[in-house]
Scaffold this active site. Structure first.
Site, PDB file in Angstrom:
ATOM      1  N   GLU A   1      -9.888  -2.281  -7.511  1.00 39.19           N
ATOM      2  CA  GLU A   1      -8.746  -3.290  -7.317  1.00 39.19           C
ATOM      3  C   GLU A   1      -7.427  -2.676  -6.720  1.00 39.19           C
ATOM      4  O   GLU A   1      -6.641  -2.152  -7.283  1.00 39.19           O
ATOM      5  CB  GLU A   1      -8.399  -3.796  -8.986  1.00 39.19           C
ATOM      6  CG  GLU A   1      -7.839  -5.175  -9.038  1.00 39.19           C
ATOM      7  CD  GLU A   1      -6.198  -5.331  -8.558  1.00 39.19           C
ATOM      8  OE1 GLU A   1      -6.079  -4.471  -7.359  1.00 39.19           O
ATOM      9  OE2 GLU A   1      -5.576  -5.784  -9.563  1.00 39.19           O
TER      10      GLU A   1
ATOM     11  N   GLU B   1      -1.942  -1.330  -0.204  1.00 40.12           N
ATOM     12  CA  GLU B   1      -2.076  -0.183  -1.086  1.00 40.12           C
ATOM     13  C   GLU B   1      -2.882   1.101  -0.573  1.00 40.12           C
ATOM     14  O   GLU B   1      -3.495   1.765  -1.596  1.00 40.12           O
ATOM     15  CB  GLU B   1      -2.235  -0.511  -2.391  1.00 40.12           C
ATOM     16  CG  GLU B   1      -1.386  -1.502  -3.121  1.00 40.12           C
ATOM     17  CD  GLU B   1      -1.670  -1.698  -4.390  1.00 40.12           C
ATOM     18  OE1 GLU B   1      -2.564  -1.544  -5.301  1.00 40.12           O
ATOM     19  OE2 GLU B   1      -0.861  -2.775  -5.083  1.00 40.12           O
TER      20      GLU B   1
END
Length: 679
Positions: A144, A153
């Site tokens: 995730e 990210e």
């Protein structure tokens, strides 16, 4: 060990030395994290679980031992799902130390410590081997690592490294695939966040500099709750395009790539903005899909699974372009290892450079600030107020960051206009506007602090009009704009007797509300999908208690619908005609809960009284409807004070929200406490 840290005070403008412990930053990050939002995201959790169970079943069917690598484990939820689904062992990697400690506690509390190993490292530092972090390579990769832009990210470099060093060949991945979608639109509302439009002032036109209009803009994505942008606010110029997909079960490259989608324009208009979101296929069959599509794409918008940790993206084209219905267009998306950008290109033009602001305006002004400067109604308020106080003899001083007010004051006939700017970059942006409109010597730009200003800087003049929007780039919470008051106080000796101050005062308001969804970001979880995650709740609560008193948080409430349970309440007024007082200003009282619903907390905002009869609100922009509907300004963030325990209001007015607020002038802060009381 405690240390003293220098922090710029957003309200007073002073550099404060604050004593803080070693754990201050940890507590701040935990308290402001989105873990509660993710744990409350049932759609996400259920689809991850379905995908994990399917992957475990396939590996078991091959007769293999199931070893899972969970990168970015957070609370350890996905690792516990994997073990529950039948995985033999799981390596759970978490870089953030406090989070890794919480995950270890949660895993132990749920009796999975013998099958889940928490590794407190970045995944690229994880080693495999007899003496390594992992004893063997994994055959299921669960991650995730995504943000609103999908790859922001560092998902691609992490996947690339994992496939090379941590995963078996032919491994399974959950999610299996991500697909990015985009739609080209025309939108006056959204485009106003990217470019300054020509401004009418008393029959004259203030033109934006060519350097600004020709600038590609800021490179950072504009991430918003696109569900709160009405489809009436934009015109679709083409279909929803499938731009590219990433198969996470295969080796992934983090190298820059471009992808194009060619289509025929379905309407004529100005190509300005690209709306974008992505889907996750949790399983290779494509039957388990977690989508980020906005609510208005659903046949029934009520089925939309709200979330704040993943939203939608708005990208602004480097320049607007007129297109005609039936014209063949090619939309290109380019990505590096961390970001995406779009362009409307020729079919054979694939490689497009990342946007980079060259005019500095997109670095000085946020996107909501662009929208604020383009707001015609708001501008008319300021122009009307200026016209009511300016005379041919006016000597004006503007105190704001990157404000156009001093140019307006000159165009309205002031004798002299000076402007204090906080930074050289901000000063240069305004100078570009002056040069573009042949007003180079009409406003004297001063890059100096208010307390350092002298009569000589003002060419021997005294200030007859002190003005501000007020807007300061350092402001987060509504009352941070009281920096204008501190500047006014520092300039007191340079003001003529009876000088006009615009705005003349500001009033702090609050209203008790029930949030439709925003409450989830601070709501305790207890259990999530059958797993006890209460240690996470306890850690977040300790972080919230780390400060001496509770605080409000800044949120753009136009993105987060809420229902009013009280009337708007003015609780504190700040008189800019006077200097900042030495003594605290306090306000105490209560207001009955007259609306029915669950009271999650209060929203706070400032309203600026430009003159006796002209007020600009930074919060509610329309009266609250009889049904309690609130319409919020899109230009500023409001403050939100969450109650630890929501209150069920019957709406009979017997229960009330009690408040106690104290403005502390030496700190520039407002200490506040809100609670619900009943007879």
């Amino acid at each position: 060990m405690n240390t003293f840290c220098g922090r710029a005070n957003p309200t007073t403008g002073a550099l404060d030395w604050v004593e803080e412990g070693e754990e201050y930053d940890y507590h701040q990050e935990i308290a402001r994290s989105c873990y509660a939002d993710m744990l409350h995201d049932r759609d996400r959790n259920e689809k991850y679980y379905q995908g994990i169970k399917a992957a475990v079943s396939r590996v078991k069917a091959r007769g293999e031992r199931v070893v899972v690598l969970d990168i970015g484990t957070g609370t350890g939820l996905l690792s516990m799902m994997a073990v529950t689904a039948g995985a033999d062992f799981c390596y759970a990697v978490e870089m953030f130390k406090p989070m890794a400690e919480a995950a270890a506690c949660i895993v132990k509390k749920n009796s999975f410590a013998d099958k889940i190993k928490i590794i407190n490292k970045h995944s690229t530092e994880v080693t495999v081997g007899p003496d390594g972090d992992m004893q063997e390579k994994a055959n299921i990769l669960v991650t995730e690592l995504f943000d609103t832009e999908l790859i922001g990210e560092g998902a691609l470099p992490s996947y690339e490294h994992a496939h090379l060093h941590l995963m078996q060949v032919g491994c399974e991945a959950v999610p299996h695939r991500a697909t990015v979608y985009a739609q080209l639109v025309e939108s006056e509302q959204l485009w106003s966040w990217a470019q300054i439009q020509p401004i009418q002032v008393e029959g004259n036109t203030l033109l934006p500099p060519a350097a600004v209009t020709q600038c590609a803009g800021a490179p950072a994505v504009c991430d918003i709750q696109l569900s709160q942008v009405s489809p009436n606010a934009f015109t679709s110029l083409g279909p929803l395009c499938t731009m590219f997909s990433v198969d996470f079960s295969q080796p992934v490259s983090s190298a820059s790539q471009s992808h194009s989608c060619t289509f025929v324009a379905k309407a004529s208009g100005k190509a300005q903005v690209v709306l974008s979101w992505w889907d996750l296929d949790m399983d290779l069959s494509g039957s388990i899909v977690c989508t980020m599509a906005p609510s208005w794409t659903y046949p029934n918008p009520r089925d939309y699974p709200w979330r704040d940790h993943w939203m939608q993206s708005v990208y602004f084209l480097p320049s607007e372009r007129s297109v005609c219905e039936g014209e063949e267009l090619s939309l290109t998306v380019t990505h590096d290892d961390y970001s995406l950008w779009y362009s409307l290109s020729n079919r054979d033009q694939m490689d497009v450079a990342a946007p980079c602001c060259t005019c500095q305006a997109h670095l000085v002004w946020t996107r909501p600030r662009f929208g604020e400067l383009n707001d015609r109604r708001r501008r008319e308020f300021y122009l009307s107020a200026l016209q009511s106080i300016l005379t041919p003899d006016s000597v004006c001083l503007s105190v704001s960051d990157g404000s156009l007010l001093p140019i307006f004051a000159h165009m309205l006939g002031s004798k002299k206009v000076f402007s204090l700017e906080n930074s050289g970059m901000s000063r240069r942006v305004i100078e570009q506007f002056l040069e573009a409109n042949s007003l180079k010597n009409s406003v004297r730009m001063l890059e100096i602090r208010p307390e350092q200003l002298t009569s000589a800087d003002l060419e021997g003049e005294q200030i007859s009009v002190l003005m501000g929007e007020p807007y300061f780039s350092t402001s987060l919470l509504p009352w941070h704009s009281l920096l204008f008051w501190y500047c006014r106080t520092a300039l007191n000796q340079l003001l003529r007797p009876g000088a006009a101050i615009l705005p003349s005062s500001a009033t702090l308001y609050f209203i008790a509300v029930e949030f439709k969804d925003l409450w989830r970001i601070r709501a305790p979880c207890g259990t999530c999908e059958g797993f006890d995650v209460s240690p996470m709740d306890e850690m977040v609560q300790r972080s919230l208690d780390f400060r001496e008193s509770r605080e409000a948080e800044p949120h753009p409430l136009w993105e987060y619908p809420c229902h009013a349970l009280t009337k708007p309440v003015p609780v504190m007024t700040f008189d800019f005609q006077q200097c900042v007082p030495d003594q605290p200003i306090s306000s105490h009282g209560s207001v009955p809960l007259t609306g029915r619903g669950r009271c999650h907390g209060v929203a706070l905002w400032m309203e600026y009284n430009l003159t006796d009869d002209i007020t600009v609100s930074m919060g509610l922009t329309e009266p609250v409807s009889e049904e309690g509907e609130c319409v919020w300004s899109m230009h500023r963030k409001q403050g939100v004070y969450f109650f630890r325990d929501p209150w069920e209001s019957s709406g009979d007015g017997r229960a009330a929200v009690s408040y106690s607020l104290t403005f502390q002038p030496h700190l520039g802060d407002i200490k506040m406490d809100f609670s619900v009381t009943q007879p």
